[in-house]
Motif scaffolding. Sequence first.
Motif, mmCIF file in Angstrom:
data_model
loop_
_atom_site.group_PDB
_atom_site.id
_atom_site.type_symbol
_atom_site.label_atom_id
_atom_site.label_comp_id
_atom_site.label_asym_id
_atom_site.label_seq_id
_atom_site.Cartn_x
_atom_site.Cartn_y
_atom_site.Cartn_z
ATOM 1 N N MET A 1 51.828 66.716 35.579
ATOM 2 C CA MET A 1 50.415 66.948 35.248
ATOM 3 C C MET A 1 49.863 65.773 34.433
ATOM 4 N N GLU A 2 50.672 65.255 33.534
ATOM 5 C CA GLU A 2 50.264 64.085 32.737
ATOM 6 C C GLU A 2 49.929 62.916 33.669
ATOM 7 N N LEU A 3 50.760 62.730 34.685
ATOM 8 C CA LEU A 3 50.519 61.637 35.633
ATOM 9 C C LEU A 3 49.155 61.774 36.314
ATOM 10 N N ILE A 4 48.841 63.009 36.738
ATOM 11 C CA ILE A 4 47.543 63.250 37.384
ATOM 12 C C ILE A 4 46.412 62.975 36.396
ATOM 13 N N LYS A 5 46.597 63.456 35.184
ATOM 14 C CA LYS A 5 45.581 63.284 34.147
ATOM 15 C C LYS A 5 45.289 61.794 33.956
ATOM 16 N N ASN A 6 46.348 60.976 33.903
ATOM 17 C CA ASN A 6 46.168 59.534 33.724
ATOM 18 C C ASN A 6 45.533 58.895 34.961
ATOM 19 N N LYS A 7 45.963 59.392 36.130
ATOM 20 C CA LYS A 7 45.452 58.851 37.387
ATOM 21 C C LYS A 7 43.931 58.975 37.496
ATOM 22 N N VAL A 8 43.384 60.099 36.993
ATOM 23 C CA VAL A 8 41.928 60.274 37.075
ATOM 24 C C VAL A 8 41.236 59.780 35.797
ATOM 25 N N ASN A 9 42.014 59.012 34.971
ATOM 26 C CA ASN A 9 41.467 58.374 33.761
ATOM 27 C C ASN A 9 40.868 59.347 32.763
ATOM 28 N N PHE A 10 41.534 60.468 32.569
ATOM 29 C CA PHE A 10 41.044 61.412 31.567
ATOM 30 C C PHE A 10 41.683 61.104 30.219
ATOM 31 N N ASN A 11 40.857 60.987 29.183
ATOM 32 C CA ASN A 11 41.396 60.764 27.837
ATOM 33 C C ASN A 11 41.394 62.071 27.068
ATOM 34 N N GLY A 12 42.567 62.533 26.701
ATOM 35 C CA GLY A 12 42.661 63.795 25.971
ATOM 36 C C GLY A 12 43.979 64.456 26.334
ATOM 37 N N ASP A 13 44.267 65.578 25.670
ATOM 38 C CA ASP A 13 45.557 66.220 25.960
ATOM 39 C C ASP A 13 45.435 67.107 27.202
ATOM 40 N N LEU A 14 46.585 67.676 27.624
ATOM 41 C CA LEU A 14 46.607 68.483 28.843
ATOM 42 C C LEU A 14 45.686 69.692 28.738
ATOM 43 N N LYS A 15 45.684 70.300 27.539
ATOM 44 C CA LYS A 15 44.868 71.508 27.361
ATOM 45 C C LYS A 15 43.393 71.233 27.629
ATOM 46 N N SER A 16 42.902 70.101 27.106
ATOM 47 C CA SER A 16 41.494 69.797 27.358
ATOM 48 C C SER A 16 41.289 69.357 28.806
ATOM 49 N N PHE A 17 42.339 68.798 29.415
ATOM 50 C CA PHE A 17 42.245 68.445 30.832
ATOM 51 C C PHE A 17 42.089 69.703 31.699
ATOM 52 N N PHE A 18 42.823 70.787 31.346
ATOM 53 C CA PHE A 18 42.694 72.062 32.080
ATOM 54 C C PHE A 18 41.232 72.500 32.088
ATOM 55 N N ASN A 19 40.589 72.466 30.918
ATOM 56 C CA ASN A 19 39.187 72.902 30.819
ATOM 57 C C ASN A 19 38.259 71.976 31.600
ATOM 58 N N TYR A 20 38.568 70.686 31.521
ATOM 59 C CA TYR A 20 37.780 69.688 32.235
ATOM 60 C C TYR A 20 37.801 69.975 33.744
ATOM 61 N N VAL A 21 39.005 70.228 34.278
ATOM 62 C CA VAL A 21 39.147 70.478 35.723
ATOM 63 C C VAL A 21 38.388 71.745 36.122
ATOM 64 N N ARG A 22 38.482 72.760 35.261
ATOM 65 C CA ARG A 22 37.831 74.030 35.625
ATOM 66 C C ARG A 22 36.308 73.928 35.675
#
Lengths: 357, 234
Positions: A73-94
């Motif tokens: 999941m971290e890899l995907i988060k970095n791939k789409v250039n999201f800055n923040g932790d996984l938890k905030s990435f979950f909210n971002y995606v939703r």
Amino acid sequence: MVLNKVIPAYQDLYDFMINDYLDKGRDSSGIDALENGISYYDYSIKLYTTTSMSSDEIHNLGLSEVARISSEMELIKNKVNFNGDLKSFFNYVRGLDELIPFKNPDQVINNFNEIHKKMMPNINLLFGLQPNTPFEVRRTESFREASASAEYNPGSLDGTRPGIFYVPIPNIDEYNFFSDEDLFLHEAIPGHHFQISLQQENKSLPSFRKSLWYSAYGEGWALYSESLGKELGLYEDPFQYFGMLSAEMHRAIRLVVDTGIHTKGWSREKAIQYSLDNEAESESGITSEIERYMANPGQALSYKIGQLKIRQLRFKAENILKDKFDIKIFHQKVLESGCVPLQLLEEKIDKWIINTI
Amino acid sequence: MNKSIIIISFFVFLFLSCNSKEKSSEEINKIFESYYQESLKLYPLSATSQGDVRYNDFLPNNLSDDFRDKEKLFYNEYINYLNKFDDSLLGEEDLLSKKILLWECDRNLERLSFNEHLTPINQMWTLQLDMGQNAGGLSAQPFKTINDYNNWLKRIDDYVIWLKDAKKRMKEGVESNHVLPKSLIKKVIPQLETILNTDLETNLFYSPARQFPSSFSIDEKAILSNKVWKYGFE
């Protein structure tokens, strides 16, 4: 009947539960608090995973799967250039607008049909044995749509009713499609539609096996199907791949918390917190899930254990058979007998490997 | 059940006196079929959910000692029958079926060695929820003919016995410290509470009388409405 029988019987039970039973209820969460609880849990593992794994083995497997999926999941988060932790990435995606593009429920259904079309050539490369039962994607009927989940409804034995993949779309403006490729693989093709239709169509099975269900096998197959996405030409979009990872994470967490609650003294609250820390579900959703595991020890282990077992059997066959390994035959061997305990599936695959060498 | 056991014993006897591969397959498939038929009678809700309408009118009390003894007898008998077959005389699929069926029997006997029946109700997957779904009229229990309605009324009589026994078993559970966690009891209570509602328009168990098929006559509807609400069978 209702007035003079059903209501009085419920009233009696209700009074007992409120006035007496609630007070005598236990504060512990795990089944190990009961007499014979530990051996009951061992029995539940055997019943639901259809393997002879121990609770420690399963707990550790869960921890390592959660760690592996997190790092993906971290890899995907970095791939789409999201800055923040996984938890905030979950909210971002939703909440991401580009993942909520549809204006009309028909577009959701069409998108599923497009997914189906896109992977068909690769399905034919991976599956020789395919069901004859017709298949359709439909929107869930409005009267039950609000509380329904996406689901597969098997076709009739005579082929007059198709296998139906039902999709609830209660509010199109909030319909996020980031897990739709994953959902289609699981509920429809090559997941439950292939698995259940082939079991129903197999005329040589004795009656008791036509309706047999082991979730380790059935849900294990559906989860294994989710993991075939890349081979089937899907998950090219990082968010769709993230959808698969989210679904897989949910099943991996179950290995940790179910064994945690029932053999390691985890409280209900500790299990809720562990889930909140590792996945993008709401607290109320997670609480119902944890209470489900408390009520049915071991059942939730079946999904991930089933998937891992099928993957492990494939890996074994690939390694031993090398050039002689044929993925079409492997899939046929797994599906042709319908639901079987995984221990017996392993015997069957081992026998096939020996006969093929 | 006893009658079919005698019949099966006769088959097994016949089979033992001429053990060829072909004969083995024929005989063991008779065992598979009789297992399936007997299990539908033992677990009629499962028959209903498979669309088999033959046992829609009853619901055995699976919490009673009698029923649990019957189950033990059933699974032990089938283990005995199956073990009489020589694996080397069975084809691959028959052998797999034999092993699956033994696996089923073994797990059920293990289950019966525990005290699951002392916690017959939880918020998730226990009988009262299946019956609630059936009562709603949109699940497996059919409500298309007058006979369907009468079957359901009879099944409800059995269900009321089950509910009484559930309370008795939970009391036994309290005595032996075999109880649900408090957090789950708190989820069950509001579920039970919804059924206490005496409004004809919304009571879940009255649903079948709110959705009669249009083919029923006005008189039939009136009689059935009354039966569903008040009388039922004694």
